[in-house]
Design a protein around this motif. Structure first.
Motif, PDB file in Angstrom:
ATOM      1  N   MET A  73       0.883  -1.036   0.043  1.00 40.78           N
ATOM      2  CA  MET A  73       0.036   0.016  -0.038  1.00 40.78           C
ATOM      3  C   MET A  73       0.845   1.153   0.042  1.00 40.78           C
ATOM      4  O   MET A  73       1.760   1.447   0.790  1.00 40.78           O
ATOM      5  N   LEU A  74       0.746   2.021  -0.970  1.00 47.30           N
ATOM      6  CA  LEU A  74       1.272   3.254  -0.948  1.00 47.30           C
ATOM      7  C   LEU A  74       0.613   4.312  -0.152  1.00 47.30           C
ATOM      8  O   LEU A  74      -0.580   4.671  -0.421  1.00 47.30           O
ATOM      9  N   ILE A  75       1.230   4.850   0.892  1.00 44.45           N
ATOM     10  CA  ILE A  75       0.542   6.196   1.814  1.00 44.45           C
ATOM     11  C   ILE A  75       0.738   7.225   1.409  1.00 44.45           C
ATOM     12  O   ILE A  75       2.107   7.717   1.410  1.00 44.45           O
ATOM     13  N   VAL A  76      -0.112   8.190   1.128  1.00 43.06           N
ATOM     14  CA  VAL A  76       0.106   9.483   0.789  1.00 43.06           C
ATOM     15  C   VAL A  76      -0.336  10.448   2.168  1.00 43.06           C
ATOM     16  O   VAL A  76      -1.405  10.126   2.553  1.00 43.06           O
ATOM     17  N   GLY A  77       0.693  11.068   2.826  1.00 43.80           N
ATOM     18  CA  GLY A  77       0.279  11.687   4.190  1.00 43.80           C
ATOM     19  C   GLY A  77      -0.317  12.819   3.747  1.00 43.80           C
ATOM     20  O   GLY A  77       0.089  13.916   3.044  1.00 43.80           O
ATOM     21  N   GLU A  78      -1.557  13.269   4.417  1.00 46.36           N
ATOM     22  CA  GLU A  78      -2.512  14.446   4.001  1.00 46.36           C
ATOM     23  C   GLU A  78      -2.228  15.646   4.759  1.00 46.36           C
ATOM     24  O   GLU A  78      -3.211  16.480   4.393  1.00 46.36           O
ATOM     25  N   LEU A  79      -1.474  15.704   5.738  1.00 45.49           N
ATOM     26  CA  LEU A  79      -1.609  16.614   6.954  1.00 45.49           C
ATOM     27  C   LEU A  79      -0.964  18.039   6.402  1.00 45.49           C
ATOM     28  O   LEU A  79      -1.708  18.791   7.099  1.00 45.49           O
ATOM     29  N   ILE A  80      -0.275  18.267   5.550  1.00 49.27           N
ATOM     30  CA  ILE A  80       0.167  19.429   5.115  1.00 49.27           C
ATOM     31  C   ILE A  80      -0.910  19.858   4.213  1.00 49.27           C
ATOM     32  O   ILE A  80      -0.541  20.199   2.876  1.00 49.27           O
ATOM     33  N   ASN A  81      -1.959  20.553   4.557  1.00 48.18           N
ATOM     34  CA  ASN A  81      -3.226  20.993   3.475  1.00 48.18           C
ATOM     35  C   ASN A  81      -3.399  22.403   4.119  1.00 48.18           C
ATOM     36  O   ASN A  81      -4.064  22.326   5.521  1.00 48.18           O
ATOM     37  N   ALA A  82      -3.475  23.240   3.482  1.00 48.16           N
ATOM     38  CA  ALA A  82      -3.826  24.627   3.941  1.00 48.16           C
ATOM     39  C   ALA A  82      -5.383  24.980   4.243  1.00 48.16           C
ATOM     40  O   ALA A  82      -5.674  25.961   4.792  1.00 48.16           O
ATOM     41  N   THR A  83      -6.083  23.796   3.832  1.00 37.79           N
ATOM     42  CA  THR A  83      -7.552  23.806   4.108  1.00 37.79           C
ATOM     43  C   THR A  83      -7.598  23.807   5.523  1.00 37.79           C
ATOM     44  O   THR A  83      -8.824  23.777   6.267  1.00 37.79           O
ATOM     45  N   ARG A  84      -6.647  23.067   6.223  1.00 38.41           N
ATOM     46  CA  ARG A  84      -6.702  22.838   7.617  1.00 38.41           C
ATOM     47  C   ARG A  84      -6.190  24.198   8.587  1.00 38.41           C
ATOM     48  O   ARG A  84      -4.967  24.558   7.969  1.00 38.41           O
ATOM     49  N   THR A  85      -6.791  24.571   9.441  1.00 36.25           N
ATOM     50  CA  THR A  85      -6.704  25.792  10.111  1.00 36.25           C
ATOM     51  C   THR A  85      -5.248  25.951  10.403  1.00 36.25           C
ATOM     52  O   THR A  85      -4.507  27.194  10.076  1.00 36.25           O
ATOM     53  N   PRO A  86      -4.823  24.949  11.301  1.00 38.39           N
ATOM     54  CA  PRO A  86      -3.401  25.038  11.926  1.00 38.39           C
ATOM     55  C   PRO A  86      -2.239  25.470  10.795  1.00 38.39           C
ATOM     56  O   PRO A  86      -1.413  26.042  10.891  1.00 38.39           O
ATOM     57  N   VAL A  87      -2.531  24.640   9.765  1.00 38.43           N
ATOM     58  CA  VAL A  87      -1.516  24.493   8.473  1.00 38.43           C
ATOM     59  C   VAL A  87      -1.601  26.013   7.776  1.00 38.43           C
ATOM     60  O   VAL A  87      -0.618  26.529   7.370  1.00 38.43           O
ATOM     61  N   LYS A  88      -2.892  26.339   7.730  1.00 39.24           N
ATOM     62  CA  LYS A  88      -3.011  27.740   7.054  1.00 39.24           C
ATOM     63  C   LYS A  88      -2.342  28.875   7.848  1.00 39.24           C
ATOM     64  O   LYS A  88      -1.469  29.663   7.232  1.00 39.24           O
ATOM     65  N   ALA A  89      -2.451  28.612   9.181  1.00 36.48           N
ATOM     66  CA  ALA A  89      -1.750  29.751   9.784  1.00 36.48           C
ATOM     67  C   ALA A  89      -0.185  29.621   9.634  1.00 36.48           C
ATOM     68  O   ALA A  89       0.492  30.387   9.510  1.00 36.48           O
ATOM     69  N   MET A  90       0.260  28.392   9.708  1.00 35.92           N
ATOM     70  CA  MET A  90       1.864  28.045   9.647  1.00 35.92           C
ATOM     71  C   MET A  90       2.192  28.825   8.354  1.00 35.92           C
ATOM     72  O   MET A  90       3.002  29.284   8.090  1.00 35.92           O
ATOM     73  N   LEU A  91       1.546  28.714   7.343  1.00 31.25           N
ATOM     74  CA  LEU A  91       1.893  29.291   5.827  1.00 31.25           C
ATOM     75  C   LEU A  91       1.994  30.653   5.989  1.00 31.25           C
ATOM     76  O   LEU A  91       2.827  31.292   5.301  1.00 31.25           O
TER      77      LEU A  91
END
Lengths: 266, 266
Positions: free
Chosen positions: B1-19
């Motif tokens: 199984m190839l796993i693509v980690g989805e957490l760095i996504n600007a639609t997530r509030t904390p990630v948007k703030a990080m950007l």
């Protein structure tokens, strides 16, 4: 999904001790717990006591049905024990199980014929060889269907058990089981499939993870009954989710009801 | 199984703030955690910033690859942003995603052609209608395969996303997705299927139970890649068990290794 609660089985040490002491309260606790957790049938097995099996089985039926209103799954290969148990059983029992073993069939079929009881047909070969491939399973299933329908048993009362084998001994044993279920369910429209799935994970660590995943896949393949521990909340939750996913739970109603009753466990 | 980690996504509030704060340390933490938990690819998405998307995406690629040696999944429908991100990317990236939207294709295909990058093909209709039936999915899959293979992309580099729809709106949406995966995997031998499955449980309680069961069924149907949160140990454990059960893990070796490394969670 029809759930057969498996806990009252004399091969389990505490249950064996309860039987030896005719401990009705202990047995009744096990019966109640399983019924409260969603068992549709309660399995009773006294196979560990060859000579006294019929006495114990009859006592188990009476003892369990004193406290729960569920029908029982009479778990014995012994026609005499099944016959005595059926005489005291209220409602429509299930018989676990008929295989292609000639001698067993001769003991069991006359007891079952003419009743409306449900029958588990075990896909074990006639020399007692467990099936390995999907092809093995469908071949024995055809023989069993011939015998059971030939004896006048309604297809809707037949539950074929395709027998799960240990994955740790052969990488193909998961797939072959699932394909066996699919073949049975498509060839014999209206028949049911049932299994105690936990054998799949024998020899593997953290078996519950494997057992749940296997149950979910088996439901997708068409399995519609299971012999299991109904107090296993994570397994029951996985079953409810799986049933919703394959379209067997209109509007996810049963799943959502279980959530409201705090029965789901992540 | 190839796993693509989805957490760095600007639609997530904390990630948007990080950007917004160019918080490299925060992004790098998310990247490391996902890589340490088994992500094969790290998805990077800056789609929440229309005008600055290309700047952010380029920065994300450089920032993430400073600390992890994984390839990235460049998550944008904007050809210009993908082009800039690919220029700074080390290794073979994945592009997420090409659909039947003409304008999007015109922006993305020239950037992808001639590279060896992997491409996600989204089974969304050309008017942006999500697929409902298995038939919808295989029809769009055929069109996508024509476009992608026509552009010279190797089949082994193509990951079709059959798009999971909410089960709570239609009882058939689980089955239709699974049958779509089966149809795609059997019609296009050698292609891959990928999906972010969690949409299936939208509107249902205790969604993780449903998501895991759906993942297990999808693996049985042939799904061989997933966009997901790799820090979800229960999901990762279910995936490892499912892969063993369908015969993709010789001698259950990967499952048992994960147990020895204390990565399994019941």
């Amino acid at each position: 999904m029809l759930i057969v609660g498996e806990l009252i089985n004399a091969t389990r040490t505490p249950v064996k001790a309860m039987l030896q002491q005719w401990d009705a309260a202990g047995i009744q606790d096990l019966a109640r717990t399983q019924a409260d957790n969603g068992a549709d049938y309660i399995d009773v097995n006294a196979g560990a006591f060859a000579s006294k099996e019929a006495d114990y089985l009859e006592w188990l039926v009476k003892t369990v049905q004193e406290v729960v209103d569920r029908p029982l799954c009479l778990d014995s290969a012994n026609g005499k024990a099944i016959e005595r148990a059926m005489k005291v059983h209220r409602g429509t029992s299930m018989v676990n199980s008929v295989s292609m073993d000639q001698q067993q069939q001769e003991g069991l079929l006359p007891v079952i014929q003419g009743t409306d009881c449900k029958v588990i047909g075990l896909c074990m070969g006639d020399r007692g060889n467990p099936p390995e491939t999907a092809e093995d399973r469908i071949r024995v299933a055809r023989e069993l269907m011939g015998v059971l329908e030939g004896a006048g048993i309604d297809r809707d009362n037949i539950y074929l058990d395709p027998l799960a084998q240990c994955l740790s001994t052969n990488d193909r044993f998961g797939i072959e089981f699932l394909e066996g279920v699919e073949a049975i369910m498509s060839e014999f429209e209206g028949v049911h499939t049932i299994c105690g799935l936990s054998n799949i994970s024998y020899g593997m660590p953290m078996r519950r993870i494997v057992n749940r995943a296997f149950m979910v896949m088996a439901i997708r393949s068409g399995l519609d009954a299971a012999i299991m521990n109904p107090t296993d909340r994570k397994m029951m939750s996985a079953i409810l989710a799986a049933e919703a996913l394959v379209g067997r739970d209109p509007f996810c109603g049963t799943y959502c009801d279980a959530y409201r009753e705090s029965l789901l466990e992540d």
